[in-house]
Motif scaffolding. Structure first.
Motif, PDB file in Angstrom:
ATOM      1  N   LEU A  32      43.063  40.123  45.538  1.00  0.00           N
ATOM      2  CA  LEU A  32      43.295  40.596  44.531  1.00  0.00           C
ATOM      3  C   LEU A  32      44.456  42.212  45.240  1.00  0.00           C
ATOM      4  CD1 LEU A  32      41.322  40.875  42.068  1.00  0.00           C
ATOM      5  CD2 LEU A  32      43.085  39.641  42.312  1.00  0.00           C
ATOM      6  N   ASP A  33      43.461  42.076  46.229  1.00  0.00           N
ATOM      7  CA  ASP A  33      44.022  43.480  46.976  1.00  0.00           C
ATOM      8  C   ASP A  33      46.128  42.844  47.599  1.00  0.00           C
ATOM      9  OD1 ASP A  33      42.324  44.733  47.744  1.00  0.00           O
ATOM     10  OD2 ASP A  33      41.214  44.447  49.524  1.00  0.00           O
ATOM     11  N   ALA A  64      44.760  32.882  44.512  1.00  0.00           N
ATOM     12  CA  ALA A  64      43.456  33.044  45.170  1.00  0.00           C
ATOM     13  C   ALA A  64      42.359  33.476  45.131  1.00  0.00           C
ATOM     14  CB  ALA A  64      44.416  33.752  46.282  1.00  0.00           C
ATOM     15  N   ALA A  65      41.849  34.700  44.696  1.00  0.00           N
ATOM     16  CA  ALA A  65      40.799  35.397  44.083  1.00  0.00           C
ATOM     17  C   ALA A  65      40.354  34.514  43.071  1.00  0.00           C
ATOM     18  CB  ALA A  65      40.933  36.188  42.974  1.00  0.00           C
ATOM     19  N   LEU A  66      41.155  33.349  41.972  1.00  0.00           N
ATOM     20  CA  LEU A  66      40.016  32.588  41.298  1.00  0.00           C
ATOM     21  C   LEU A  66      39.541  31.330  41.969  1.00  0.00           C
ATOM     22  CD1 LEU A  66      42.577  32.237  37.886  1.00  0.00           C
ATOM     23  CD2 LEU A  66      39.936  33.076  38.119  1.00  0.00           C
ATOM     24  N   GLY A  67      40.505  30.729  42.810  1.00  0.00           N
ATOM     25  CA  GLY A  67      40.413  29.283  43.308  1.00  0.00           C
ATOM     26  C   GLY A  67      38.873  30.297  44.335  1.00  0.00           C
ATOM     27  N   PHE A  68      38.856  31.563  44.852  1.00  0.00           N
ATOM     28  CA  PHE A  68      37.647  31.401  45.894  1.00  0.00           C
ATOM     29  C   PHE A  68      36.443  30.942  44.641  1.00  0.00           C
ATOM     30  CE2 PHE A  68      34.120  35.109  45.936  1.00  0.00           C
ATOM     31  CZ  PHE A  68      33.834  34.305  47.403  1.00  0.00           C
ATOM     32  N   TRP A 119      29.050  38.274  40.623  1.00  0.00           N
ATOM     33  CA  TRP A 119      29.647  38.339  39.819  1.00  0.00           C
ATOM     34  C   TRP A 119      29.942  39.396  38.821  1.00  0.00           C
ATOM     35  CZ3 TRP A 119      33.587  35.872  36.497  1.00  0.00           C
ATOM     36  CH2 TRP A 119      32.922  35.832  35.480  1.00  0.00           C
ATOM     37  N   GLU A 120      29.052  40.058  38.963  1.00  0.00           N
ATOM     38  CA  GLU A 120      29.092  41.522  38.037  1.00  0.00           C
ATOM     39  C   GLU A 120      30.932  42.235  38.783  1.00  0.00           C
ATOM     40  OE1 GLU A 120      26.034  45.098  37.257  1.00  0.00           O
ATOM     41  OE2 GLU A 120      25.359  43.060  37.146  1.00  0.00           O
ATOM     42  N   ARG A 121      30.803  42.107  39.621  1.00  0.00           N
ATOM     43  CA  ARG A 121      31.784  42.394  40.699  1.00  0.00           C
ATOM     44  C   ARG A 121      32.643  41.864  39.837  1.00  0.00           C
ATOM     45  NH1 ARG A 121      31.870  46.798  43.955  1.00  0.00           N
ATOM     46  NH2 ARG A 121      33.679  46.440  45.190  1.00  0.00           N
ATOM     47  N   ILE A 122      33.266  41.007  39.668  1.00  0.00           N
ATOM     48  CA  ILE A 122      33.924  40.091  40.194  1.00  0.00           C
ATOM     49  C   ILE A 122      34.310  40.325  37.972  1.00  0.00           C
ATOM     50  CG2 ILE A 122      34.797  37.778  39.549  1.00  0.00           C
ATOM     51  CD1 ILE A 122      33.706  36.901  41.800  1.00  0.00           C
ATOM     52  N   ASN A 123      33.230  39.946  37.691  1.00  0.00           N
ATOM     53  CA  ASN A 123      33.562  40.368  36.081  1.00  0.00           C
ATOM     54  C   ASN A 123      34.065  41.639  35.485  1.00  0.00           C
ATOM     55  OD1 ASN A 123      33.386  38.384  33.147  1.00  0.00           O
ATOM     56  ND2 ASN A 123      32.109  40.250  32.690  1.00  0.00           N
ATOM     57  N   SER A 124      33.866  42.853  36.027  1.00  0.00           N
ATOM     58  CA  SER A 124      34.424  44.319  35.922  1.00  0.00           C
ATOM     59  C   SER A 124      35.731  43.680  36.308  1.00  0.00           C
ATOM     60  CB  SER A 124      33.725  44.511  36.774  1.00  0.00           C
ATOM     61  OG  SER A 124      34.288  45.117  38.305  1.00  0.00           O
ATOM     62  N   VAL A 125      36.742  43.223  36.360  1.00  0.00           N
ATOM     63  CA  VAL A 125      37.943  42.571  36.949  1.00  0.00           C
ATOM     64  C   VAL A 125      38.828  42.122  35.683  1.00  0.00           C
ATOM     65  CG1 VAL A 125      40.247  41.993  38.066  1.00  0.00           C
ATOM     66  CG2 VAL A 125      38.023  43.523  39.583  1.00  0.00           C
ATOM     67  N   LEU A 126      37.746  40.924  36.100  1.00  0.00           N
ATOM     68  CA  LEU A 126      38.341  39.551  34.863  1.00  0.00           C
ATOM     69  C   LEU A 126      37.945  39.844  33.879  1.00  0.00           C
ATOM     70  CD1 LEU A 126      37.476  36.167  36.567  1.00  0.00           C
ATOM     71  CD2 LEU A 126      39.518  37.512  37.090  1.00  0.00           C
ATOM     72  N   ASP A 127      36.331  40.212  33.428  1.00  0.00           N
ATOM     73  CA  ASP A 127      35.847  40.624  31.528  1.00  0.00           C
ATOM     74  C   ASP A 127      36.321  39.743  30.862  1.00  0.00           C
ATOM     75  OD1 ASP A 127      35.119  41.703  29.766  1.00  0.00           O
ATOM     76  OD2 ASP A 127      36.118  42.796  29.329  1.00  0.00           O
ATOM     77  N   GLN A 176      33.301  39.320  48.425  1.00  0.00           N
ATOM     78  CA  GLN A 176      34.996  40.234  49.567  1.00  0.00           C
ATOM     79  C   GLN A 176      36.770  39.262  49.150  1.00  0.00           C
ATOM     80  OE1 GLN A 176      34.113  43.194  50.553  1.00  0.00           O
ATOM     81  NE2 GLN A 176      36.349  42.958  51.630  1.00  0.00           N
ATOM     82  N   GLN A 177      35.858  38.262  49.327  1.00  0.00           N
ATOM     83  CA  GLN A 177      37.728  37.250  49.634  1.00  0.00           C
ATOM     84  C   GLN A 177      38.541  37.415  48.162  1.00  0.00           C
ATOM     85  OE1 GLN A 177      35.369  33.332  51.602  1.00  0.00           O
ATOM     86  NE2 GLN A 177      37.801  33.254  51.233  1.00  0.00           N
ATOM     87  N   PHE A 178      37.397  37.662  46.960  1.00  0.00           N
ATOM     88  CA  PHE A 178      38.071  37.831  45.699  1.00  0.00           C
ATOM     89  C   PHE A 178      38.292  38.541  45.653  1.00  0.00           C
ATOM     90  CE2 PHE A 178      37.800  39.456  41.619  1.00  0.00           C
ATOM     91  CZ  PHE A 178      38.287  38.970  40.884  1.00  0.00           C
TER      92      PHE A 178
END
Ligand SMILES: [Zn+2]
Length: 468
Positions: free
Chosen positions: A358-359, A366-370, A399-407, A352-354
């Motif tokens: 980004l919101d 901050a997202a990468l910090g998390f 991670w799957e959700r995070i990686n859908s943004v970061l790729d 959620q924090q990630f």
């Protein structure tokens, strides 16, 4: 969700035009295909990619258009110097652009309209006609058609620009005398000999469209009169985006864009990138130094889009190290996740924090910090055998959700050459025998072959070495 809107110079709550459908229309100014795009251009495209992917993660359906400018002064000059037809000249750079986009894992826009497409040329001519009929444009003595900025009271609002300053400063070029106001910009440029066979017929004689009208025509043709978000680099704000507003709103009478988002510059070693300074890099230049597209993507992504990004080779090394940490973490999680899950094990990880970071105007730091805090904490739990299979799975889902943004996930497992693996084994033996001299020699030999050994808790790990 909140974004910094260049128009208001404020952070604003994001309210899409059509909240019920969750459809979002985004227009992004694309490349002018007269040379290979440099990494500064790609910084802006990666920011737009991050924006789109985050909106999609949050459940929006994004319809994005990116134009290709394949006719302007630079493309015409380039084709003339190369002695080839305009289209032949621009095609090579268009192809290179798509190749680089792929290398950097940038999601393709839904449409990539080209300015020279007859469909859009017709629309540009139609829009210019409308602007003339409304008194917002005029044909000057040089036969080119200009936008009359004095008739559009909002002109200068986006750039927060005072028009009286425009009148009083600067030398006036000879060909500018034909205009009523020095700030009036060309909608249609009349043909001259330098243009060769690059010409289209219009009610104002043969010529070609100005750059700004291309974007107004293509965005309204493909996305309608009003769009949610318009992006570009900060250097697009004036005059390009200012002109887009004047033209589009001058024709439709409706507010063109709700949110204007602009990406800051990329510097190289603290300086503006310039061919003359020898610090001008394209994507292939960076790959030639031994880096991957994934590593460059990370290096261009990791700084907040409104902060100038300083590109350095040191930064590329750091990118490689950060990705290695992610890779190692995922490998360890996969190992644990494959074990049998016992009843009552594990808790969910939402990440959620990630997403909330980004919101907040795409706060990537901050997202990468998390992300890296999470990696540190879970590694600690893994070291102490406190991670169960269910928890590891929960982290992998997160991670799957995070990686859908970061790729940023590695595509293939790196294959270590046999010779390198054998040297690493010898080195390990040397270390067991506390033969440090031999161990260092072997490390150097491995390094010469383009690899580096990292001594981790789980034993030595081999990774491709960053180029120096
Ligand atoms: Zn544009």
């Amino acid at each position: 969700m909140r974004f910094f809107n260049t128009y208001s110079r404020q952070i604003e709550e994001f309210e899409p035009r059509d909240p019920a459908s969750r459809q979002i229309k985004i227009y992004t100014c694309g490349p002018t295909v007269y040379s290979r795009a440099h990494i500064g251009n790609f910084r802006a495209y990666i920011f737009e990619d991050l924006l789109q992917r985050h909106l999609e993660l949050r459940g929006y359906k994004v319809h994005r258009v990116m134009n290709i400018t394949d006719v302007d002064d630079k493309t015409i000059r380039g084709a003339r110097v190369a002695g080839v037809p305009l289209q032949q000249f621009t095609t090579q750079f268009k192809d290179a652009f798509f190749e680089d986009m792929k290398t950097l894992r940038i999601k393709r826009a839904d449409e990539f309209p080209a300015a020279t497409d007859h469909h859009y040329i017709d629309r540009m001519i139609e829009m210019i006609g409308t602007l003339i009929s409304r008194g917002l444009a005029y044909q000057a003595d040089d036969e080119s058609v200009y936008f009359r900025i004095n008739k559009f009271p909002n002109y200068g609002k986006l750039a927060h620009f005072d028009l009286t300053q425009l009148q009083s400063t600067g030398r006036v070029k000879h060909d500018e005398y034909d205009k009523e106001h020095i700030g009036d910009f060309a909608l249609w440029k009349t043909w001259d000999e330098e243009d060769g066979d690059v010409r289209w017929d219009s009610p104002w004689g043969p010529g070609r469209p100005g750059w700004h009208i291309e974007c107004s025509a293509m965005s309204t043709a493909l996305l309608g009169d009003q769009i949610d978000i318009h992006c570009g680099g900060v250097d697009n704000i004036f005059p390009h985006h200012e002109a887009e507003i004047a033209q589009s709103e001058g024709v439709t009478g409706k507010k063109f864009v709700r949110y204007w988002l602009h990406c800051a510059h990329l510097l190289v070693d603290g300086q503006k990138m310039a061919k003359s300074l020898g610090n001008f890099y394209t994507v292939p230049d960076v790959l030639a130094k031994g880096y991957t597209g994934r590593e460059l993507r990370y290096a261009l992504l990791r700084v907040h889009y409104r902060v100038p990004l300083n590109f350095t080779w040191e930064g590329m090394k750091e990118a490689r190290e950060s990705l290695a940490r992610i890779d190692e973490w995922l490998t360890r999680l996969h190992e644990i996740a494959e074990k049998k899950i016992h009843k009552g094990e594990g808790k969910t990880q939402s990440g959620q924090q990630f997403e909330e970071a980004l919101d907040d105007d795409l706060n990537i730091s901050a997202a990468l910090g998390f992300l890296f805090d999470s990696i540190r904490e879970t590694n600690r739990a893994l070291d102490q055998n406190e991670m169960d299979a269910a928890s590891a799975k929960a982290w992998l889902n997160c991670w799957e959700r995070i990686n859908s943004v970061l790729d940023l996930e590695t595509e293939t497992k790196t294959v270590v050459p046999e010779e390198v693996a054998a040297l690493a084994k010898d080195r390990e033996n040397a270390r067991c025998e506390k033969n440090w001299k031999r161990s260092d020699e072997l490390r150097d030999r491995i390094s010469e072959l383009g690899w580096e050994v990292r001594d981790t808790k789980d034993g030595p790990k081999l990774a491709p070495r960053a180029a120096s």
